[in-house]
Motif scaffolding. Sequence first.
Motif, mmCIF file in Angstrom:
data_model
loop_
_atom_site.group_PDB
_atom_site.id
_atom_site.type_symbol
_atom_site.label_atom_id
_atom_site.label_comp_id
_atom_site.label_asym_id
_atom_site.label_seq_id
_atom_site.Cartn_x
_atom_site.Cartn_y
_atom_site.Cartn_z
ATOM 1 N N LEU A 58 56.512 30.140 23.258
ATOM 2 C CA LEU A 58 57.349 28.981 23.748
ATOM 3 C C LEU A 58 56.929 27.631 23.503
ATOM 4 C CD1 LEU A 58 57.478 30.336 27.525
ATOM 5 C CD2 LEU A 58 59.410 30.015 26.157
ATOM 6 N N LYS A 59 55.822 27.461 22.661
ATOM 7 C CA LYS A 59 55.203 26.276 22.194
ATOM 8 C C LYS A 59 56.452 25.301 21.366
ATOM 9 C CE LYS A 59 51.425 24.186 19.614
ATOM 10 N NZ LYS A 59 50.227 24.113 18.787
ATOM 11 N N GLY A 60 56.428 24.065 21.968
ATOM 12 C CA GLY A 60 57.553 23.273 21.188
ATOM 13 C C GLY A 60 58.830 23.161 21.806
ATOM 14 N N GLY A 61 58.858 23.979 22.601
ATOM 15 C CA GLY A 61 60.281 24.323 23.521
ATOM 16 C C GLY A 61 60.336 23.201 24.759
ATOM 17 N N ASP A 62 61.272 23.039 25.560
ATOM 18 C CA ASP A 62 61.787 22.256 26.508
ATOM 19 C C ASP A 62 60.945 22.591 27.596
ATOM 20 O OD1 ASP A 62 63.489 20.915 24.841
ATOM 21 O OD2 ASP A 62 65.061 21.896 25.668
ATOM 22 N N ALA A 63 60.810 23.999 28.129
ATOM 23 C CA ALA A 63 60.065 24.289 29.375
ATOM 24 C C ALA A 63 58.597 24.007 29.303
ATOM 25 C CB ALA A 63 60.549 25.837 29.485
ATOM 26 N N LYS A 64 58.060 23.639 30.101
ATOM 27 C CA LYS A 64 56.812 23.404 30.354
ATOM 28 C C LYS A 64 55.960 24.487 30.844
ATOM 29 C CE LYS A 64 56.805 18.206 31.086
ATOM 30 N NZ LYS A 64 58.272 18.244 30.227
ATOM 31 N N VAL A 65 54.830 24.930 30.420
ATOM 32 C CA VAL A 65 54.313 26.102 30.426
ATOM 33 C C VAL A 65 52.973 25.971 31.205
ATOM 34 C CG1 VAL A 65 53.123 28.450 29.549
ATOM 35 C CG2 VAL A 65 55.180 27.281 28.356
ATOM 36 N N MET A 66 52.673 26.691 32.360
ATOM 37 C CA MET A 66 51.642 26.687 33.216
ATOM 38 C C MET A 66 51.129 28.022 33.472
ATOM 39 S SD MET A 66 52.730 24.154 36.341
ATOM 40 C CE MET A 66 51.178 23.762 37.088
ATOM 41 N N ILE A 67 49.763 28.303 33.143
ATOM 42 C CA ILE A 67 49.166 29.476 33.519
ATOM 43 C C ILE A 67 48.506 29.539 34.985
ATOM 44 C CG2 ILE A 67 47.224 30.967 32.657
ATOM 45 C CD1 ILE A 67 49.301 30.900 30.456
ATOM 46 N N LEU A 68 48.782 30.802 35.607
ATOM 47 C CA LEU A 68 48.054 30.890 36.944
ATOM 48 C C LEU A 68 47.381 32.390 36.688
ATOM 49 C CD1 LEU A 68 47.749 29.603 39.899
ATOM 50 C CD2 LEU A 68 49.825 31.167 40.418
ATOM 51 N N THR A 69 46.136 32.373 36.878
ATOM 52 C CA THR A 69 45.411 33.411 36.473
ATOM 53 C C THR A 69 43.950 33.591 37.222
ATOM 54 O OG1 THR A 69 44.445 34.740 34.542
ATOM 55 C CG2 THR A 69 44.152 32.148 34.545
ATOM 56 N N THR A 70 43.418 34.665 37.355
ATOM 57 C CA THR A 70 42.182 35.103 37.952
ATOM 58 C C THR A 70 40.878 34.684 36.901
ATOM 59 O OG1 THR A 70 42.412 37.271 37.531
ATOM 60 C CG2 THR A 70 42.856 36.477 39.718
ATOM 61 N N PHE A 71 41.339 34.797 35.565
ATOM 62 C CA PHE A 71 40.299 34.753 34.490
ATOM 63 C C PHE A 71 39.898 33.620 34.028
ATOM 64 C CE2 PHE A 71 42.967 38.623 34.276
ATOM 65 C CZ PHE A 71 41.800 39.481 34.307
ATOM 66 N N MET A 72 38.715 33.215 34.320
ATOM 67 C CA MET A 72 37.890 31.809 33.620
ATOM 68 C C MET A 72 37.434 32.209 32.292
ATOM 69 S SD MET A 72 36.479 29.903 37.031
ATOM 70 C CE MET A 72 34.862 30.971 37.481
ATOM 71 N N ALA A 79 48.182 26.728 22.644
ATOM 72 C CA ALA A 79 49.662 26.806 22.725
ATOM 73 C C ALA A 79 50.402 25.709 23.354
ATOM 74 C CB ALA A 79 49.675 28.060 23.432
ATOM 75 N N GLY A 80 49.518 24.729 23.753
ATOM 76 C CA GLY A 80 50.224 23.406 24.487
ATOM 77 C C GLY A 80 50.498 23.701 25.996
ATOM 78 N N VAL A 81 49.759 24.763 26.373
ATOM 79 C CA VAL A 81 50.063 24.589 27.886
ATOM 80 C C VAL A 81 49.658 23.564 28.809
ATOM 81 C CG1 VAL A 81 48.859 26.096 29.874
ATOM 82 C CG2 VAL A 81 49.746 27.431 27.984
ATOM 83 N N ARG A 82 50.393 23.270 29.700
ATOM 84 C CA ARG A 82 50.520 21.925 30.279
ATOM 85 C C ARG A 82 49.365 22.178 31.673
ATOM 86 N NH1 ARG A 82 51.760 18.268 26.930
ATOM 87 N NH2 ARG A 82 51.768 16.937 28.836
ATOM 88 N N GLY A 83 49.404 23.216 32.086
ATOM 89 C CA GLY A 83 48.515 23.470 33.108
ATOM 90 C C GLY A 83 47.831 24.767 33.241
ATOM 91 N N TYR A 84 46.572 24.897 33.813
ATOM 92 C CA TYR A 84 45.814 26.153 33.652
ATOM 93 C C TYR A 84 45.228 26.487 34.982
ATOM 94 C CZ TYR A 84 43.238 30.089 31.594
ATOM 95 O OH TYR A 84 42.728 31.260 31.378
ATOM 96 N N LEU A 85 45.584 26.982 35.950
ATOM 97 C CA LEU A 85 45.163 26.949 37.306
ATOM 98 C C LEU A 85 44.665 28.504 37.676
ATOM 99 C CD1 LEU A 85 47.700 24.842 39.079
ATOM 100 C CD2 LEU A 85 45.633 24.072 38.391
ATOM 101 N N LEU A 86 43.538 28.539 38.824
ATOM 102 C CA LEU A 86 43.262 29.859 38.951
ATOM 103 C C LEU A 86 44.118 30.260 40.357
ATOM 104 C CD1 LEU A 86 39.422 29.073 38.863
ATOM 105 C CD2 LEU A 86 41.084 30.179 37.304
ATOM 106 N N LYS A 87 44.215 31.530 40.483
ATOM 107 C CA LYS A 87 45.072 32.189 41.786
ATOM 108 C C LYS A 87 44.636 31.920 42.860
ATOM 109 C CE LYS A 87 47.387 36.011 39.104
ATOM 110 N NZ LYS A 87 47.465 37.197 38.818
ATOM 111 N N ASP A 88 43.488 31.329 43.128
ATOM 112 C CA ASP A 88 42.836 31.117 44.542
ATOM 113 C C ASP A 88 43.355 29.712 44.671
ATOM 114 O OD1 ASP A 88 40.985 30.050 42.958
ATOM 115 O OD2 ASP A 88 39.183 30.878 43.695
ATOM 116 N N THR A 89 44.073 29.037 44.078
ATOM 117 C CA THR A 89 44.426 27.605 44.215
ATOM 118 C C THR A 89 45.385 27.462 45.392
ATOM 119 O OG1 THR A 89 44.409 27.297 41.730
ATOM 120 C CG2 THR A 89 45.654 25.490 42.873
#
Length: 199
Positions: A69-83, A94-104
């Motif tokens: 999805l890099k370079g596309g119109d949609a903004k990518v955010m990761i929500l994961t348990t992995f640090m 990959a140009g991800v705009r957000g990277y948050l943990l699942k306990d957010t």
Amino acid sequence: MIKIVIAEDQTLLLGALGALLDMEADMTVIGKASNGKEMLEMVETLSPDVCLMDIEMPVMTGLDAAEALKGGDAKVMILTTFMRPGYFQRAKEAGVRGYLLKDTPSETLAASIRRVIKGERVFSPELIDIAFEMDNPLTRREIEIMQHLADGLTTKDTAKILGLSGGTIRNYVSIILDKLGAKNRIEAITTVKEKGWLK
């Protein structure tokens, strides 16, 4: 209205996330996928503003989808348990705009989505600390070799695939063990997997 597509392979969490975000007055969840491949198909047909996804999913991971999805119109955010620093590094590349943990907390997640829409980048503070503490000491070639070994290939097979001699591969492995402070290949493979340095 912020249009969101969510990719998460745990059905219960997928439903809960969708319900939480749908309660926000300025957000609507327009699609729910169970893996990265489904997410890519939904992006094509639904044109979301934000793609919120997990990393470890069957068929296609969130990081592979983010790279597609890099370079596309949609903004990518990761929500994961992995640090894992390796995952975080790949996500940034990959140009991800957000990277948050699942306990957010849900209110923090919603606020983060709004910030990303405004053009900001949002990363969990814990991840920033980890990224600074644990940079990957291995080169691309060394990672490539470790990937083959982790996949169960022999030194001979790895050498053949990479067009190198068996001796060269053994030299590389010796350097890798030294860099990682590992006693043997098994320990080295365990380390690179735990850090998320393999694709």
